[in-house]
Design an enzyme around this catalytic site. Sequence first.
Site, PDB file in Angstrom:
ATOM      1  N   LYS A 212       0.837  -1.214   0.000  1.00 19.32           N
ATOM      2  CA  LYS A 212       0.000   0.000   0.000  1.00 19.32           C
ATOM      3  C   LYS A 212       0.869   1.261   0.000  1.00 19.32           C
ATOM      4  O   LYS A 212       2.033   1.251   0.421  1.00 19.32           O
ATOM      5  CB  LYS A 212      -0.906  -0.005   1.236  1.00 19.32           C
ATOM      6  CG  LYS A 212      -2.004  -1.088   1.162  1.00 19.32           C
ATOM      7  CD  LYS A 212      -3.369  -0.492   0.949  1.00 19.32           C
ATOM      8  CE  LYS A 212      -4.364  -1.532   0.469  1.00 19.32           C
ATOM      9  NZ  LYS A 212      -5.249  -2.021   1.498  1.00 19.32           N
ATOM     10  N   ARG A 248      -3.997 -10.116   4.105  1.00 18.83           N
ATOM     11  CA  ARG A 248      -4.230 -10.150   2.645  1.00 18.83           C
ATOM     12  C   ARG A 248      -2.935  -9.688   1.994  1.00 18.83           C
ATOM     13  O   ARG A 248      -2.551  -8.528   2.148  1.00 18.83           O
ATOM     14  CB  ARG A 248      -5.406  -9.231   2.303  1.00 18.83           C
ATOM     15  CG  ARG A 248      -5.738  -9.158   0.820  1.00 18.83           C
ATOM     16  CD  ARG A 248      -6.879  -8.173   0.582  1.00 18.83           C
ATOM     17  NE  ARG A 248      -7.247  -8.116  -0.823  1.00 18.83           N
ATOM     18  CZ  ARG A 248      -6.645  -7.353  -1.733  1.00 18.83           C
ATOM     19  NH1 ARG A 248      -5.644  -6.567  -1.377  1.00 18.83           N
ATOM     20  NH2 ARG A 248      -7.045  -7.370  -2.990  1.00 18.83           N
TER      21      ARG A 248
HETATM   22  N1  HH2 Z   1      -7.177  -3.596  -0.503  1.00 15.37           N
HETATM   23  C1  HH2 Z   1      -7.320  -3.643  -1.851  1.00 15.37           C
HETATM   24  C2  HH2 Z   1      -8.316  -4.431  -2.412  1.00 15.37           C
HETATM   25  N2  HH2 Z   1      -9.137  -5.184  -1.639  1.00 15.37           N
HETATM   26  N3  HH2 Z   1      -9.826  -5.922   0.504  1.00 15.37           N
HETATM   27  C3  HH2 Z   1      -9.695  -5.900   1.827  1.00 15.37           C
HETATM   28  N4  HH2 Z   1     -10.507  -6.624   2.618  1.00 15.37           N
HETATM   29  N5  HH2 Z   1      -8.743  -5.128   2.448  1.00 15.37           N
HETATM   30  C4  HH2 Z   1      -7.885  -4.353   1.718  1.00 15.37           C
HETATM   31  O1  HH2 Z   1      -7.042  -3.653   2.333  1.00 15.37           O
HETATM   32  C5  HH2 Z   1      -8.004  -4.357   0.293  1.00 15.37           C
HETATM   33  C6  HH2 Z   1      -9.006  -5.164  -0.291  1.00 15.37           C
HETATM   34  C7  HH2 Z   1      -6.405  -2.824  -2.714  1.00 15.37           C
HETATM   35  O2  HH2 Z   1      -6.893  -2.506  -3.959  1.00 15.37           O
HETATM   36  P1  HH2 Z   1      -6.468  -2.910  -5.447  1.00 15.37           P
HETATM   37  O3  HH2 Z   1      -6.229  -1.626  -6.169  1.00 15.37           O
HETATM   38  O4  HH2 Z   1      -7.525  -3.779  -6.022  1.00 15.37           O
HETATM   39  O5  HH2 Z   1      -5.081  -3.643  -5.389  1.00 15.37           O
HETATM   40  P2  HH2 Z   1      -4.657  -5.074  -4.871  1.00 15.37           P
HETATM   41  O6  HH2 Z   1      -5.858  -5.958  -5.031  1.00 15.37           O
HETATM   42  O7  HH2 Z   1      -3.502  -5.465  -5.749  1.00 15.37           O
HETATM   43  O8  HH2 Z   1      -4.231  -4.957  -3.432  1.00 15.37           O
END
Ligand code: HH2
Length: 266
Positions: A212, A248
Amino acid sequence: MAPPRLLGIVNVTPDSFSDGGRFFSPADAVERAERLIAEGADGLDLGAESTRPGAAPVAVEEEWRRLEPVLRALRASHPDLPLSIDTMKAAVAERALASGATIVNDVTGGGDPKMFEVVAKAGCDYILMHMRGTPATMATMTDYSQGVVAGVRAELHDALARAARAGIAREKLVVDPGLGFAKTAAQSVELLRALPEFVSEFGAVLLGASRKSFIRELDPRRPGPDDRLAGSLAAALLGARAGVAWLRVHDVAETRQALRVWGAGG
Ligand code: HH2
Protein backbone atom coordinates in the site's frame (compact mmCIF):
# COMPACT_ATOMS: atom_id res chain seq x y z
CA MET A 1 -1.24 -17.19 19.58
CA ALA A 2 -1.96 -18.76 16.16
CA PRO A 3 -0.20 -16.97 13.30
CA PRO A 4 -2.44 -15.13 10.87
CA ARG A 5 -3.71 -17.02 7.86
CA LEU A 6 -2.52 -15.75 4.49
CA LEU A 7 -5.03 -14.68 1.88
CA GLY A 8 -3.12 -14.50 -1.40
CA ILE A 9 -4.16 -11.77 -3.82
CA VAL A 10 -5.05 -12.72 -7.38
CA ASN A 11 -6.02 -9.76 -9.54
CA VAL A 12 -7.80 -10.45 -12.81
CA THR A 13 -7.74 -6.78 -13.72
CA PRO A 14 -5.97 -4.67 -16.29
CA ASP A 15 -5.40 -1.83 -13.81
CA SER A 16 -4.75 -2.87 -10.16
CA PHE A 17 -2.33 -0.52 -8.46
CA SER A 18 0.27 -3.09 -7.55
CA ASP A 19 0.28 -5.66 -10.30
CA GLY A 20 -2.24 -4.35 -12.81
CA GLY A 21 -2.37 -6.22 -16.05
CA ARG A 22 0.20 -8.80 -15.15
CA PHE A 23 -2.31 -11.58 -14.51
CA PHE A 24 -5.11 -10.47 -16.75
CA SER A 25 -5.79 -13.59 -18.82
CA PRO A 26 -7.65 -16.39 -17.00
CA ALA A 27 -4.79 -18.81 -17.65
CA ASP A 28 -2.25 -16.37 -16.20
CA ALA A 29 -4.44 -15.72 -13.17
CA VAL A 30 -4.82 -19.46 -12.52
CA GLU A 31 -1.07 -19.92 -12.85
CA ARG A 32 -0.46 -17.09 -10.41
CA ALA A 33 -3.03 -18.62 -8.01
CA GLU A 34 -1.39 -22.04 -8.20
CA ARG A 35 1.93 -20.45 -7.36
CA LEU A 36 0.51 -18.73 -4.31
CA ILE A 37 -1.06 -22.02 -3.16
CA ALA A 38 2.29 -23.79 -3.59
CA GLU A 39 3.90 -21.00 -1.54
CA GLY A 40 1.51 -21.73 1.31
CA ALA A 41 -1.52 -19.46 0.88
CA ASP A 42 -4.36 -20.46 3.24
CA GLY A 43 -6.89 -18.95 0.86
CA LEU A 44 -7.08 -16.76 -2.23
CA ASP A 45 -8.81 -13.46 -2.86
CA LEU A 46 -9.91 -13.10 -6.48
CA GLY A 47 -10.64 -9.59 -7.67
CA ALA A 48 -11.70 -8.36 -11.11
CA GLU A 49 -12.34 -4.70 -10.37
CA SER A 50 -9.51 -2.51 -9.16
CA THR A 51 -10.29 -0.36 -6.14
CA ARG A 52 -7.37 1.98 -6.53
CA PRO A 53 -8.29 5.69 -6.42
CA GLY A 54 -9.77 6.75 -9.74
CA ALA A 55 -9.97 3.21 -11.18
CA ALA A 56 -12.58 2.78 -13.90
CA PRO A 57 -15.74 1.03 -12.67
CA VAL A 58 -16.48 -2.36 -14.20
CA ALA A 59 -19.98 -3.57 -15.12
CA VAL A 60 -21.38 -6.74 -13.54
CA GLU A 61 -21.16 -8.76 -16.75
CA GLU A 62 -17.56 -7.79 -17.42
CA GLU A 63 -16.49 -8.43 -13.83
CA TRP A 64 -18.11 -11.87 -13.87
CA ARG A 65 -16.69 -12.67 -17.31
CA ARG A 66 -13.20 -12.09 -15.86
CA LEU A 67 -13.81 -14.01 -12.64
CA GLU A 68 -15.83 -17.03 -13.64
CA PRO A 69 -13.20 -19.12 -15.48
CA VAL A 70 -10.60 -18.49 -12.79
CA LEU A 71 -12.96 -19.31 -9.94
CA ARG A 72 -14.28 -22.47 -11.60
CA ALA A 73 -10.80 -23.76 -12.45
CA LEU A 74 -9.50 -23.18 -8.92
CA ARG A 75 -12.54 -24.70 -7.27
CA ALA A 76 -12.20 -27.80 -9.47
CA SER A 77 -8.52 -28.29 -8.65
CA HIS A 78 -8.77 -27.30 -4.94
CA PRO A 79 -12.15 -28.44 -3.60
CA ASP A 80 -11.49 -27.36 0.00
CA LEU A 81 -9.52 -24.15 -0.45
CA PRO A 82 -11.08 -20.97 1.01
CA LEU A 83 -11.83 -18.83 -2.06
CA SER A 84 -12.77 -15.23 -1.53
CA ILE A 85 -14.27 -12.90 -4.10
CA ASP A 86 -13.24 -9.27 -3.81
CA THR A 87 -16.30 -7.48 -5.13
CA MET A 88 -18.46 -4.47 -4.33
CA LYS A 89 -21.45 -5.94 -6.17
CA ALA A 90 -24.10 -8.25 -4.72
CA ALA A 91 -24.88 -9.64 -8.19
CA VAL A 92 -21.25 -10.72 -8.67
CA ALA A 93 -21.05 -12.13 -5.12
CA GLU A 94 -24.22 -14.15 -5.71
CA ARG A 95 -22.89 -15.73 -8.91
CA ALA A 96 -19.52 -16.42 -7.32
CA LEU A 97 -21.08 -18.10 -4.29
CA ALA A 98 -23.08 -20.34 -6.62
CA SER A 99 -19.83 -21.24 -8.43
CA GLY A 100 -17.70 -22.25 -5.46
CA ALA A 101 -16.60 -19.09 -3.64
CA THR A 102 -16.75 -19.42 0.15
CA ILE A 103 -15.95 -15.87 1.27
CA VAL A 104 -17.15 -12.46 0.08
CA ASN A 105 -14.63 -9.64 0.52
CA ASP A 106 -16.51 -6.35 0.23
CA VAL A 107 -14.40 -3.20 0.41
CA THR A 108 -17.56 -1.10 0.72
CA GLY A 109 -18.75 -3.00 3.83
CA GLY A 110 -22.28 -3.38 2.52
CA GLY A 111 -22.46 -0.39 0.16
CA ASP A 112 -24.59 -2.37 -2.29
CA PRO A 113 -28.03 -2.50 -0.61
CA LYS A 114 -28.44 -6.17 -1.64
CA MET A 115 -25.04 -7.38 -0.41
CA PHE A 116 -25.96 -8.32 3.18
CA GLU A 117 -29.04 -10.19 1.97
CA VAL A 118 -26.97 -12.26 -0.50
CA VAL A 119 -24.35 -13.05 2.15
CA ALA A 120 -26.94 -13.91 4.82
CA LYS A 121 -28.75 -16.25 2.46
CA ALA A 122 -25.55 -18.06 1.44
CA GLY A 123 -24.31 -18.33 5.05
CA CYS A 124 -20.78 -17.65 3.78
CA ASP A 125 -17.92 -15.85 5.49
CA TYR A 126 -17.89 -12.10 4.90
CA ILE A 127 -15.01 -9.63 5.11
CA LEU A 128 -16.53 -6.32 6.07
CA MET A 129 -14.07 -3.54 5.28
CA HIS A 130 -14.33 0.07 6.34
CA MET A 131 -14.34 2.75 3.70
CA ARG A 132 -16.21 5.90 2.86
CA GLY A 133 -17.61 6.85 -0.52
CA THR A 134 -16.35 5.02 -3.58
CA PRO A 135 -12.85 4.46 -4.94
CA ALA A 136 -13.43 7.61 -7.03
CA THR A 137 -14.45 9.82 -4.08
CA MET A 138 -12.78 8.27 -1.03
CA ALA A 139 -9.63 10.41 -1.15
CA THR A 140 -11.74 13.46 -0.29
CA MET A 141 -13.42 11.81 2.71
CA THR A 142 -10.58 11.61 5.21
CA ASP A 143 -11.97 14.04 7.77
CA TYR A 144 -12.70 12.08 10.99
CA SER A 145 -13.98 14.49 13.62
CA GLN A 146 -13.13 12.22 16.57
CA GLY A 147 -9.90 10.96 15.00
CA VAL A 148 -9.51 8.14 12.53
CA VAL A 149 -9.40 5.26 15.01
CA ALA A 150 -12.58 6.26 16.86
CA GLY A 151 -14.30 7.15 13.58
CA VAL A 152 -13.51 3.86 11.87
CA ARG A 153 -14.51 1.88 14.97
CA ALA A 154 -17.86 3.68 15.20
CA GLU A 155 -18.60 3.25 11.50
CA LEU A 156 -17.65 -0.43 11.65
CA HIS A 157 -20.04 -0.91 14.58
CA ASP A 158 -22.83 0.67 12.51
CA ALA A 159 -22.10 -1.64 9.59
CA LEU A 160 -21.95 -4.68 11.89
CA ALA A 161 -25.34 -3.75 13.34
CA ARG A 162 -26.80 -3.53 9.83
CA ALA A 163 -25.24 -6.88 8.93
CA ALA A 164 -26.74 -8.46 12.05
CA ARG A 165 -30.17 -7.05 11.22
CA ALA A 166 -29.87 -8.56 7.74
CA GLY A 167 -29.28 -11.97 9.33
CA ILE A 168 -25.50 -12.43 8.94
CA ALA A 169 -24.21 -14.53 11.86
CA ARG A 170 -21.53 -12.74 13.87
CA GLU A 171 -19.11 -15.68 13.61
CA LYS A 172 -19.15 -15.34 9.80
CA LEU A 173 -17.77 -11.81 9.94
CA VAL A 174 -14.18 -10.68 9.58
CA VAL A 175 -13.61 -6.96 10.14
CA ASP A 176 -11.04 -4.89 8.23
CA PRO A 177 -10.09 -1.27 9.05
CA GLY A 178 -9.42 -0.64 5.33
CA LEU A 179 -5.93 0.90 5.17
CA GLY A 180 -5.72 3.43 2.35
CA PHE A 181 -9.49 3.59 1.77
CA ALA A 182 -10.65 7.09 2.76
CA LYS A 183 -7.48 7.33 4.87
CA THR A 184 -4.39 9.42 4.43
CA ALA A 185 -1.03 7.69 4.79
CA ALA A 186 -0.73 9.02 8.35
CA GLN A 187 -4.20 7.72 9.17
CA SER A 188 -3.32 4.27 7.80
CA VAL A 189 -0.31 4.25 10.11
CA GLU A 190 -2.52 5.23 13.06
CA LEU A 191 -4.79 2.30 12.25
CA LEU A 192 -1.80 -0.05 12.12
CA ARG A 193 -0.87 1.14 15.58
CA ALA A 194 -4.42 0.57 16.81
CA LEU A 195 -4.66 -3.02 15.52
CA PRO A 196 -4.54 -4.59 19.01
CA GLU A 197 -7.61 -2.52 19.96
CA PHE A 198 -9.42 -3.62 16.80
CA VAL A 199 -8.66 -7.27 17.55
CA SER A 200 -9.89 -7.06 21.13
CA GLU A 201 -13.00 -5.16 20.08
CA PHE A 202 -13.99 -7.04 16.90
CA GLY A 203 -12.42 -10.50 17.18
CA ALA A 204 -11.48 -11.75 13.72
CA VAL A 205 -9.67 -8.94 11.89
CA LEU A 206 -8.10 -8.90 8.41
CA LEU A 207 -5.18 -6.60 7.64
CA GLY A 208 -4.61 -5.43 4.08
CA ALA A 209 -1.32 -3.52 4.10
CA SER A 210 0.51 -5.31 1.29
CA ARG A 211 2.28 -2.86 -1.09
CA LYS A 212 0.00 0.00 0.00
CA SER A 213 1.04 3.58 -0.64
CA PHE A 214 1.46 4.53 3.05
CA ILE A 215 4.71 2.52 2.80
CA ARG A 216 5.92 4.90 0.10
CA GLU A 217 5.11 7.86 2.37
CA LEU A 218 7.29 6.34 5.08
CA ASP A 219 10.09 5.59 2.60
CA PRO A 220 9.79 7.96 -0.39
CA ARG A 221 13.15 6.90 -1.80
CA ARG A 222 11.57 3.61 -2.88
CA PRO A 223 8.42 4.83 -4.65
CA GLY A 224 7.05 1.93 -6.75
CA PRO A 225 4.65 -0.80 -5.54
CA ASP A 226 7.34 -3.39 -6.31
CA ASP A 227 9.69 -1.59 -3.90
CA ARG A 228 7.39 -2.11 -0.93
CA LEU A 229 8.01 -5.73 0.03
CA ALA A 230 10.11 -5.01 3.10
CA GLY A 231 7.57 -2.49 4.37
CA SER A 232 4.77 -4.95 3.68
CA LEU A 233 6.54 -7.62 5.73
CA ALA A 234 7.04 -5.20 8.62
CA ALA A 235 3.31 -4.39 8.53
CA ALA A 236 2.48 -8.12 8.39
CA LEU A 237 4.50 -8.69 11.57
CA LEU A 238 2.71 -5.82 13.30
CA GLY A 239 -0.54 -7.56 12.32
CA ALA A 240 0.71 -10.87 13.65
CA ARG A 241 1.74 -9.26 16.94
CA ALA A 242 -1.71 -7.74 17.25
CA GLY A 243 -3.34 -11.13 16.67
CA VAL A 244 -5.10 -10.53 13.36
CA ALA A 245 -6.80 -13.58 11.85
CA TRP A 246 -5.89 -12.93 8.22
CA LEU A 247 -3.27 -11.03 6.24
CA ARG A 248 -4.23 -10.15 2.64
CA VAL A 249 -0.91 -10.29 0.80
CA HIS A 250 0.67 -10.32 -2.65
CA ASP A 251 3.88 -12.02 -1.50
CA VAL A 252 2.90 -15.26 0.17
CA ALA A 253 6.28 -17.04 0.34
CA GLU A 254 8.03 -14.00 1.77
CA THR A 255 5.29 -13.28 4.30
CA ARG A 256 5.25 -16.90 5.44
CA GLN A 257 9.01 -16.82 5.94
CA ALA A 258 8.83 -13.58 7.93
CA LEU A 259 6.08 -15.07 10.14
CA ARG A 260 8.10 -18.26 10.68
CA VAL A 261 11.17 -16.37 11.83
CA TRP A 262 9.12 -14.03 13.98
CA GLY A 263 7.28 -17.01 15.51
CA ALA A 264 10.50 -18.92 16.13
CA GLY A 265 12.10 -15.96 17.84
CA GLY A 266 9.08 -14.86 19.86
N1 HH2 B 1 -7.18 -3.60 -0.50
C1 HH2 B 1 -7.32 -3.64 -1.85
C2 HH2 B 1 -8.32 -4.43 -2.41
N2 HH2 B 1 -9.14 -5.18 -1.64
N3 HH2 B 1 -9.83 -5.92 0.50
C3 HH2 B 1 -9.69 -5.90 1.83
N4 HH2 B 1 -10.51 -6.62 2.62
N5 HH2 B 1 -8.74 -5.13 2.45
C4 HH2 B 1 -7.88 -4.35 1.72
O1 HH2 B 1 -7.04 -3.65 2.33
C5 HH2 B 1 -8.00 -4.36 0.29
C6 HH2 B 1 -9.01 -5.16 -0.29
C7 HH2 B 1 -6.41 -2.82 -2.71
O2 HH2 B 1 -6.89 -2.51 -3.96
P1 HH2 B 1 -6.47 -2.91 -5.45
O3 HH2 B 1 -6.23 -1.63 -6.17
O4 HH2 B 1 -7.52 -3.78 -6.02
O5 HH2 B 1 -5.08 -3.64 -5.39
P2 HH2 B 1 -4.66 -5.07 -4.87
O6 HH2 B 1 -5.86 -5.96 -5.03
O7 HH2 B 1 -3.50 -5.46 -5.75
O8 HH2 B 1 -4.23 -4.96 -3.43
